[in-house]
Design a protein around this motif. Structure first.
Motif, mmCIF file in Angstrom:
data_model
loop_
_atom_site.group_PDB
_atom_site.id
_atom_site.type_symbol
_atom_site.label_atom_id
_atom_site.label_comp_id
_atom_site.label_asym_id
_atom_site.label_seq_id
_atom_site.Cartn_x
_atom_site.Cartn_y
_atom_site.Cartn_z
ATOM 1 N N PHE A 44 5.211 3.618 2.234
ATOM 2 C CA PHE A 44 4.619 2.525 1.816
ATOM 3 C C PHE A 44 4.560 1.519 2.904
ATOM 4 O O PHE A 44 5.601 1.458 4.070
ATOM 5 C CB PHE A 44 4.941 2.094 0.596
ATOM 6 N N ARG A 45 3.571 0.543 2.760
ATOM 7 C CA ARG A 45 3.742 -0.498 3.733
ATOM 8 C C ARG A 45 3.611 -1.844 2.834
ATOM 9 O O ARG A 45 3.107 -2.028 1.751
ATOM 10 C CB ARG A 45 2.723 -0.557 4.801
ATOM 11 N N THR B 233 12.466 -6.296 0.336
ATOM 12 C CA THR B 233 12.534 -6.231 1.805
ATOM 13 C C THR B 233 12.289 -4.756 2.194
ATOM 14 O O THR B 233 12.464 -4.445 3.550
ATOM 15 C CB THR B 233 14.148 -6.594 2.228
ATOM 16 N N GLY B 234 11.985 -3.918 1.106
ATOM 17 C CA GLY B 234 11.856 -2.475 1.518
ATOM 18 C C GLY B 234 12.931 -1.504 1.390
ATOM 19 O O GLY B 234 12.810 -0.377 1.709
ATOM 20 N N PHE C 92 6.114 -4.599 7.004
ATOM 21 C CA PHE C 92 6.983 -3.661 7.284
ATOM 22 C C PHE C 92 6.251 -2.537 6.717
ATOM 23 O O PHE C 92 5.343 -2.255 5.828
ATOM 24 C CB PHE C 92 8.335 -3.829 6.975
ATOM 25 N N GLU C 93 6.907 -1.122 7.365
ATOM 26 C CA GLU C 93 6.518 0.087 6.779
ATOM 27 C C GLU C 93 7.804 0.881 6.387
ATOM 28 O O GLU C 93 8.796 0.714 7.060
ATOM 29 C CB GLU C 93 5.745 1.013 7.931
ATOM 30 N N ARG C 94 7.800 1.630 5.096
ATOM 31 C CA ARG C 94 9.107 2.427 4.931
ATOM 32 C C ARG C 94 8.819 3.804 4.587
ATOM 33 O O ARG C 94 7.659 4.115 3.956
ATOM 34 C CB ARG C 94 9.863 1.651 3.797
ATOM 35 N N PHE D 103 0.900 -1.069 0.001
ATOM 36 C CA PHE D 103 -0.043 -0.148 -0.008
ATOM 37 C C PHE D 103 0.759 1.155 -0.010
ATOM 38 O O PHE D 103 1.784 1.385 0.697
ATOM 39 C CB PHE D 103 -0.715 0.135 1.212
ATOM 40 N N VAL D 104 0.857 2.148 -1.064
ATOM 41 C CA VAL D 104 1.654 3.276 -1.088
ATOM 42 C C VAL D 104 0.728 4.643 -0.854
ATOM 43 O O VAL D 104 -0.055 4.583 -1.608
ATOM 44 C CB VAL D 104 2.051 3.444 -2.535
ATOM 45 N N PHE D 105 0.974 5.178 0.144
ATOM 46 C CA PHE D 105 0.373 6.331 0.589
ATOM 47 C C PHE D 105 0.466 7.432 -0.564
ATOM 48 O O PHE D 105 1.715 7.698 -0.862
ATOM 49 C CB PHE D 105 0.577 6.830 1.925
#
Length: 348
Positions: free
Chosen positions: A233-234, A308-309, A244-246, A224-226
């Protein structure tokens, strides 16, 4: 579409490309260097010239191309030889036509969906490769245009992604970031907790800052990209559990982040509601065949993240000048299709 290869070895901001009449070698260097990618193919000018505003450019499994023309409110199919384009869905409010459309996505089974909003009511229609309508459904209530880029609404059904048997959308009114819909329009799984915005007291603004793009990855996971506010994104597993969240960071996007407002102007919509005007910080995003996430920013750069973000690449597209991306599509392991312009880039 035939693949064309650059005939000169060139260093593109940290990637050495050496190609001679069909041989392409790419040697990665430091991932933070800027890469400049130039088209290696695409639709011919006489085909692109038929479109008013080609917003989505995608390939089917048979090699045909599909183009969604937002301004003409039409869908075109381009034959394998790339010699002609036929309009297969055209403008109109009735079922089987489209009006107020702002989203198109081609599924792996060569069926496609178009999201539009006749009379302000959000509608999703499923078509086969010939443009014949297979089914459709409408969402309850009327669309709230919370996120805009010019006159284009980016939230609601505009966030649509089609997996072939499921439709993913960001419908924060349902209580989560990602909602799965059946092809008959039944929401059967919502996941993703809202991020904190500091504007929880203003429902419309809070939902606008939790608007974004749900994407499916080849391994069955989801991104999910804000699309608004501070870019991030998450990633979620197949069950919708957060992995994860980045935060999306880099010198290219720093000026945008530093200029983020603390208050947003308001304007009335067609129903007389007053809604905040929230511009996007991310234009669009897509996942390639290897599971890498490509994020097209509101500035003319793309960031590429591995599964892996970790950020691996910073890319700028140069096609008759800098390209402001409206859609990305990966028909195979090496090519990326980009609209507007209907360009093809060799990316791996």
């Amino acid at each position: 579409m035939s693949r064309q290869i650059t005939r000169h070895g060139t260093l593109f901001g940290g990637w050495m490309v050496a190609a001679t009449f069909g041989l392409l070698a790419v040697a990665p260097r430091a991932s933070h260097h800027l890469e400049i990618l130039r088209p290696t193919g695409g639709l011919a000018p006489h085909i692109v010239g038929q479109f008013q505003e080609p917003t989505v450019f995608q390939h089917s499994s048979t090699g045909e191309a599909f183009v969604f023309d937002r301004r003409a409110q039409s869908v075109y199919r381009v034959d394998v030889s790339r010699e002609s384009a036929a309009e297969i869905v055209n403008i109109g409010p009735e079922d089987g036509r489209i009006i107020g459309a702002n989203a198109f996505d081609l599924g792996p089974n060569d069926r496609f969906v178009v999201a539009d909003a006749p009379s302000g009511r959000e509608r999703v229609q499923l078509f086969d490769a010939n443009g014949d309508r297979l089914s459709n459904f409408r969402l309850p209530g009327r669309a709230a245009a919370r996120v805009r880029l010019g006159d284009t609404v980016l939230n609601g059904v505009a966030s649509l992604a089609f997996t072939g048997d499921t439709i993913l959308m960001n419908q924060p009114e349902l209580g989560g970031l990602v909602t799965k819909f059946s092809l008959r329009g039944h929401p059967y799984h919502t996941f993703g907790v809202f991020r904190r915005t500091g504007h929880e007291h203003d429902r419309d603004l809070h939902l606008a800052l939790n608007s974004g793009l749900p994407l499916d990855a080849p391994d069955g996971s989801y991104y999910f990209v804000f699309q608004t506010g501070r870019p991030m994104f998450r990633k979620y597993d197949t069950a919708g559990t957060l992995l994860f969240e980045r935060h999306i960071e880099g010198t290219e996007i720093d000026p945008v982040i530093n200029a983020l407002p603390t208050t947003w102007p308001q304007r009335p919509d067609a129903d007389g509601r007053t809604l905040p005007v929230v511009p996007p910080t991310v234009r669009t995003a897509a996942v390639d065949r290897s599971g890498h996430l490509w994020v097209a920013l509101s500035v003319p750069f793309l960031y590429v993240y591995d599964d892996t973000g970790e950020k691996r690449r910073t890319v700028r597209l140069d096609a008759a000048g800098l390209t402001a991306v409206s859609s990305l599509h990966f028909p195979d392991d090496t090519r990326m299709l980009v609209a507007p312009g209907c360009y093809e880039f060799t990316v791996w």
